[in-house]
Design an enzyme around this catalytic site. Structure first.
Site, short mmCIF file in Angstrom:
data_model
loop_
_atom_site.label_atom_id
_atom_site.label_comp_id
_atom_site.label_asym_id
_atom_site.label_seq_id
_atom_site.Cartn_x
_atom_site.Cartn_y
_atom_site.Cartn_z
CG HIS A 16 33.44 42.85 35.92
ND1 HIS A 16 33.01 43.91 36.68
CD2 HIS A 16 33.79 41.90 36.81
CE1 HIS A 16 33.09 43.61 37.96
NE2 HIS A 16 33.55 42.39 38.06
CB CYS A 25 38.04 43.79 40.96
SG CYS A 25 37.16 42.74 42.14
CG HIS A 29 36.96 39.15 38.36
ND1 HIS A 29 37.45 40.40 38.00
CD2 HIS A 29 35.92 39.39 39.19
CE1 HIS A 29 36.74 41.34 38.60
NE2 HIS A 29 35.79 40.75 39.33
CG HIS A 31 31.24 38.70 39.91
ND1 HIS A 31 31.83 38.44 41.12
CD2 HIS A 31 31.91 39.76 39.38
CE1 HIS A 31 32.78 39.31 41.34
NE2 HIS A 31 32.87 40.12 40.29
CG HIS A 75 27.82 32.25 29.75
ND1 HIS A 75 26.63 32.06 30.42
CD2 HIS A 75 28.67 31.32 30.21
CE1 HIS A 75 26.77 31.03 31.24
NE2 HIS A 75 28.00 30.56 31.14
CD GLU A 136 30.85 42.24 42.05
OE1 GLU A 136 30.65 43.14 41.23
OE2 GLU A 136 31.76 42.28 42.90
#
Length: 150
Positions: A16, A25, A29, A31, A75, A136
């Site tokens: 996201h 952020c 990137h 998680h 994904h 996260e």
């Protein structure tokens, strides 16, 4: 009969970006999310029911969460559809990437709210969603509790 809470845990990988954010952020990137889903209900007392003694079969809960969240978000890259990230999202889609457009900033807080709505609508009437925990990172998570949202 006593009310019992049961929890099933899930994991998925999602990317996201937070448009307009003032830190790292803002960049795309990902998680390794961990989602804990806790439901509450009364164990089935009918001895002729194959689910006798269960609040809900773990495999039934798994099916709901996989269909509503894991299979969709795993994904994928999530972007807020109301930001300029839509251009990047469209480019990625054209190149065959799995992109999800949402009408919110894709923070853990907003994602857990979205997940709660998706799960609640699929649960049997006798079962209530008690809480969700969306982790996260190893040290950061958001929690949703039904009791906080009456």
């Amino acid at each position: 009969m006593s009310k019992i809470r049961i929890t099933k845990q899930f994991s998925f990988e999602t990317g996201h970006a937070l448009y307009g954010y003032d830190g790292k952020c803002k960049n795309v990137h990902g998680h390794s999310y961990k989602l804990s889903v806790t439901v509450i209900g009364t164990p089935i007392t009918n001895r002729n029911d194959v689910k006798f003694g269960m609040v809900i079969d773990f495999s039934d809960l798994k099916k709901i969460v996989k269909e509503e969240i894991v299979d969709i978000f795993d994904h994928a890259t999530v972007f807020n559809e109301t930001t300029p990230h839509i251009e990047l999202a469209n480019e990625l889609k054209e190149r065959g990437h799995h992109v999800i457009l949402v009408d919110y900033q894709p923070t853990s807080e907003n994602m857990v709210i979205d997940f709660a709505h998706k799960i609640k609508k699929r649960l049997p009437d006798s079962i209530a969603l008690h809480s969700l925990k969306l982790q996260e990172t190893d040290t950061s998570f958001a929690e949703w509790y039904a009791s906080d949202n009456l």
